[in-house]
Design a protein around this motif. Structure first.
Motif, mmCIF file in Angstrom:
data_model
loop_
_atom_site.group_PDB
_atom_site.id
_atom_site.type_symbol
_atom_site.label_atom_id
_atom_site.label_comp_id
_atom_site.label_asym_id
_atom_site.label_seq_id
_atom_site.Cartn_x
_atom_site.Cartn_y
_atom_site.Cartn_z
ATOM 1 N N TRP A 91 0.821 -1.215 0.000
ATOM 2 C CA TRP A 91 0.000 0.000 0.000
ATOM 3 C C TRP A 91 0.851 1.260 0.000
ATOM 4 C CZ3 TRP A 91 -4.246 -1.819 3.979
ATOM 5 C CH2 TRP A 91 -5.293 -2.430 3.274
ATOM 6 N N THR A 92 2.107 1.140 0.476
ATOM 7 C CA THR A 92 2.988 2.307 0.423
ATOM 8 C C THR A 92 3.216 2.744 -1.021
ATOM 9 O OG1 THR A 92 5.040 0.991 0.345
ATOM 10 C CG2 THR A 92 4.169 1.555 2.526
ATOM 11 N N MET A 93 3.099 1.813 -1.958
ATOM 12 C CA MET A 93 3.246 2.143 -3.369
ATOM 13 C C MET A 93 2.066 2.983 -3.854
ATOM 14 S SD MET A 93 4.482 -1.672 -4.490
ATOM 15 C CE MET A 93 5.684 -2.535 -3.460
ATOM 16 N N VAL A 115 7.470 1.070 7.459
ATOM 17 C CA VAL A 115 6.403 1.414 6.511
ATOM 18 C C VAL A 115 6.474 2.889 6.136
ATOM 19 C CG1 VAL A 115 3.897 1.633 6.221
ATOM 20 C CG2 VAL A 115 4.868 -0.454 7.206
ATOM 21 N N MET A 116 6.697 3.767 7.110
ATOM 22 C CA MET A 116 6.793 5.201 6.823
ATOM 23 C C MET A 116 8.003 5.493 5.941
ATOM 24 S SD MET A 116 4.125 6.421 8.111
ATOM 25 C CE MET A 116 4.493 8.139 7.771
ATOM 26 N N ALA A 117 9.114 4.813 6.219
ATOM 27 C CA ALA A 117 10.299 4.998 5.385
ATOM 28 C C ALA A 117 10.035 4.482 3.971
ATOM 29 C CB ALA A 117 11.490 4.262 5.992
ATOM 30 N N LEU A 151 8.198 7.098 1.936
ATOM 31 C CA LEU A 151 9.123 8.086 1.383
ATOM 32 C C LEU A 151 9.920 7.498 0.230
ATOM 33 C CD1 LEU A 151 10.494 9.749 4.652
ATOM 34 C CD2 LEU A 151 8.846 10.698 3.025
ATOM 35 N N TYR A 152 10.358 6.254 0.416
ATOM 36 C CA TYR A 152 11.126 5.600 -0.646
ATOM 37 C C TYR A 152 10.297 5.488 -1.919
ATOM 38 C CZ TYR A 152 13.191 1.914 -3.437
ATOM 39 O OH TYR A 152 13.694 1.195 -4.489
ATOM 40 N N HIS A 153 9.024 5.114 -1.791
ATOM 41 C CA HIS A 153 8.210 4.919 -2.988
ATOM 42 C C HIS A 153 7.755 6.236 -3.615
ATOM 43 C CE1 HIS A 153 7.683 0.537 -1.914
ATOM 44 N NE2 HIS A 153 8.023 0.524 -3.191
ATOM 45 N N ILE A 154 7.709 7.293 -2.846
ATOM 46 C CA ILE A 154 7.499 8.601 -3.465
ATOM 47 C C ILE A 154 8.670 8.904 -4.399
ATOM 48 C CG2 ILE A 154 7.406 11.090 -3.042
ATOM 49 C CD1 ILE A 154 5.907 10.446 -0.438
ATOM 50 N N ALA A 195 -1.986 4.220 -8.761
ATOM 51 C CA ALA A 195 -2.341 4.256 -7.341
ATOM 52 C C ALA A 195 -3.604 3.453 -7.069
ATOM 53 C CB ALA A 195 -2.526 5.708 -6.885
ATOM 54 N N GLY A 196 -4.615 3.619 -7.924
ATOM 55 C CA GLY A 196 -5.858 2.895 -7.737
ATOM 56 C C GLY A 196 -5.666 1.388 -7.837
ATOM 57 N N LEU A 197 -4.863 0.962 -8.790
ATOM 58 C CA LEU A 197 -4.607 -0.462 -8.966
ATOM 59 C C LEU A 197 -3.830 -1.032 -7.781
ATOM 60 C CD1 LEU A 197 -3.738 -0.484 -12.773
ATOM 61 C CD2 LEU A 197 -5.750 -1.502 -11.701
ATOM 62 N N TYR A 198 -2.912 -0.246 -7.229
ATOM 63 C CA TYR A 198 -2.136 -0.735 -6.087
ATOM 64 C C TYR A 198 -2.894 -0.621 -4.769
ATOM 65 C CZ TYR A 198 2.360 -2.803 -6.897
ATOM 66 O OH TYR A 198 3.340 -3.708 -7.182
#
Length: 569
Positions: free
Chosen positions: A79-81, A227-229, A232-235, A265-268
């Motif tokens: 979900w981070t993606m 998860v928070m990191a 940021l990584y996936h941004i 985003a919707g697909l992920y």
């Protein structure tokens, strides 16, 4: 399992995909059409292609392993993606489209200078070939174990096939096969899921047979900090990875670039909940897997429940998802080499014909490098360790500075160079030397936090310093002048070029429609052989057949001048 039917399914789809690549053999007139689809790719095609570019068999092997061992946290991580893509759509993808550059490397050269570009090209190429080579290994392993083929030979043959249609067809061949792969993989998973639930005795029996914390959002080393990191990584990764930037620059407008990221985003948001359930269900069926054997959870649930032919479909989907990820990288690495190294430094006066030849040859060269890496993965500790470690080491230092430069007029090439070098050095120290010299190893969360956090802190520190001194980067002023010149050149494009772009796009949409009809026909055929799930398979075939109307109607809406002669594209 009927290996004959399953093998036939794999070969039929593989031959069909290769044929699609060959259809686009003559669509590459110049670098813009070969690598950027004429900057007029429909946004929904770009979005689906971006989504599939993020996938590989490693998704099922790596995340499937985490889902089997820890449960729902595998969904949380993915979900981070979704969050990263939302931020990308709001702020980053429109900026990339507005640059007017063919590749991210071209932007880096114009905005930050040649030294930074050369450094980034070297590191990006090495990292990309290594990561995508590593994810070729698990799918070769899946095919080898399932069908009884030798592992080394499977790796080589699958790798050569993957390279072939990328080198021949360019971006449109990659994107059309991405759509085909998305449909095949989605169909396979939607067939697998109900059969898995039936095997375990229903959803309630499944939930009663797994550990009490199996549906917790966080688990073990995958903490809130991790998860928070990862957010940021996936941004940085979704917004700045050169492979994905190509999807934002190949559409027709900044609005379309936003839509590409939002569709991703919707697909992920939805797909992880569906695709991670099968290995979680297998935990209830067989809780005894340990170590690297957990990477086989997805394959084992497939073998346990799928009837003849459908296992071949699932393996095809896994392989195609890997090729979707790897061939996108091949296309971008080849684009960078051809546009930014060969044309930029070696032969600036090269003709379009020469550049297309170099593009295809470089695709083969980098692809062969991926095959070599794939053969070496077992010695590196498995796919989970390889992917997460490389991401933590290289992600922040490579991706954060160019993204910062999209917004900042103060950051310069020298500062960017040293921030990247410092970030990579610190990350490599903690990953490689610290456990050996100091007997100290960072947790997965700290590894990721430092990997992305340190470059951001250094960038912010310089930005505040430059602002206090009123500094404006010389490279920024030169970049504005170059951008204005390129915009004027774009306006001077011939009418014939615009017509050829439309023709190429219409052809691509029609090929997609035909490919969907083919997939539906094969699924109808498989439903006749299925000992279980026949109705589900036939129902999905009907949905795909109806879905073929979407690209066909989109192709019909692309109007060409009446009486316009056919021109080879």
């Amino acid at each position: 399992m009927n290996s004959t039917i399953d093998t036939a399914v794999i070969f039929i789809f593989s031959a069909f995909v290769l044929a699609i690549g060959m259809l686009f053999a003559r669509t590459g007139r110049n670098l813009k059409s070969f690598f950027a689809g004429g900057e007029a790719v429909p946004w929904f095609i770009g979005g689906l292609s971006l989504f599939m570019s993020f996938f590989s068999a490693g998704t099922f092997v790596a995340w499937g392993s985490i889902a089997y061992k820890h449960g729902w946290v595998a969904v949380t991580i993915q979900w981070t993606m979704c969050v990263g893509a939302i931020v990308t759509g709001l702020f980053l993808s429109p900026r990339w489209r507005a640059t007017g550059n063919l590749t991210a490397a071209e932007f880096i050269r114009e905005r930050l200078g040649e030294r930074v570009q050369k450094t980034y090209i070297g590191i990006f190429t090495l990292v990309s070939v290594f990561i995508k080579g590593s994810v070729l290994y698990p799918v070769a392993k899946l095919v080898s174990v399932s069908l009884g083929f030798p592992l080394v030979e499977s790796t080589i043959v699958l790798g050569l096939f993957m390279i072939a249609y990328t080198a021949v067809g360019g971006l449109w061949a990659v994107m059309v096969t991405d759509i085909l792969q998305f449909v095949i993989l989605t169909a396979a998973v939607f067939i697998l899921l109900p059969l898995s639930l039936t095997k375990v005795g229903g959803f309630e029996k499944f939930t009663q047979s797994v550990p009490a914390d199996f549906f917790d959002l966080l688990h073990g080393e995958y903490t809130l900090g991790f998860v928070m990191a990862f957010v940021l990584y996936h941004i940085a990764y979704i917004g700045g990875n050169w492979t994905f930037v190509q999807r934002y620059t190949s559409v027709d407008s900044t609005k379309s670039a936003r839509k590409v990221a939002f569709l991703f985003a919707g697909l992920y948001l939805v797909s992880p909940m569906i695709w991670m359930l099968p290995p979680m269900i297998y935990r209830a069926l067989n809780p005894g897997l340990v170590g690297l054997d957990t990477e086989n959870a997805y394959l084992l649930i497939c073998k346990a429940v799928l009837p003849p032919g459908l296992l071949g479909l699932m393996l095809t989907g896994m392989y195609f998802s890997t090729s979707a990820s790897a061939n996108t990288t091949l296309n971008v690495v080849s684009a960078v080499f051809t546009n930014d190294i060969y044309k930029g430094f070696i032969n600036p006066k090269a003709s379009d014909k020469q550049l297309i030849k170099i593009a295809r040859l470089s695709s083969w060269g980098f692809g062969l490098g991926m095959i070599v890496i794939a053969l070496l993965v077992p010695a590196a500790g498995g796919i989970v360790e390889v992917v997460l470690s490389i991401s933590a080491i290289s992600g922040g230092p490579l991706l954060a500075p160019p993204l910062w430069a999209l917004f900042s007029k103060r950051i310069n090439g020298k500062t960017t160079f040293w921030i990247t070098i410092i970030g990579l050095t610190v990350n490599l120290f903690f990953k490689v030397l610290s456990p050996w010299l100091l007997d100290f190893k960072l947790s997965r969360a700290l590894e990721t936090i430092i990997g992305i956090g340190l470059p951001l802190i250094l960038l912010l520190t310089y930005e505040l310093y430059a602002r206090s001194k009123g500094l404006i980067s010389e490279e920024y002023e030169q970049y504005l002048a170059t951008k204005a010149t390129r915009k004027a050149a774009k306006l001077a494009e011939t009418e014939q070029e615009a017509i050829e772009i439309k023709r190429q796009n219409r052809f691509g949409m029609r090929v997609i429609a035909g490919a969907l009809v083919f997939v539906a026909a094969v699924l109808f055929g498989l439903s006749a052989f299925a000992t279980a799930g026949a109705m589900v398979t036939a129902g999905i075939a009907v949905v795909i057949l109806l879905g073929a109307l979407i690209p066909w109607r989109a192709a019909q809406k692309i109007q060409l001048p009446i009486g316009e002669p056919t021109v080879n594209v």
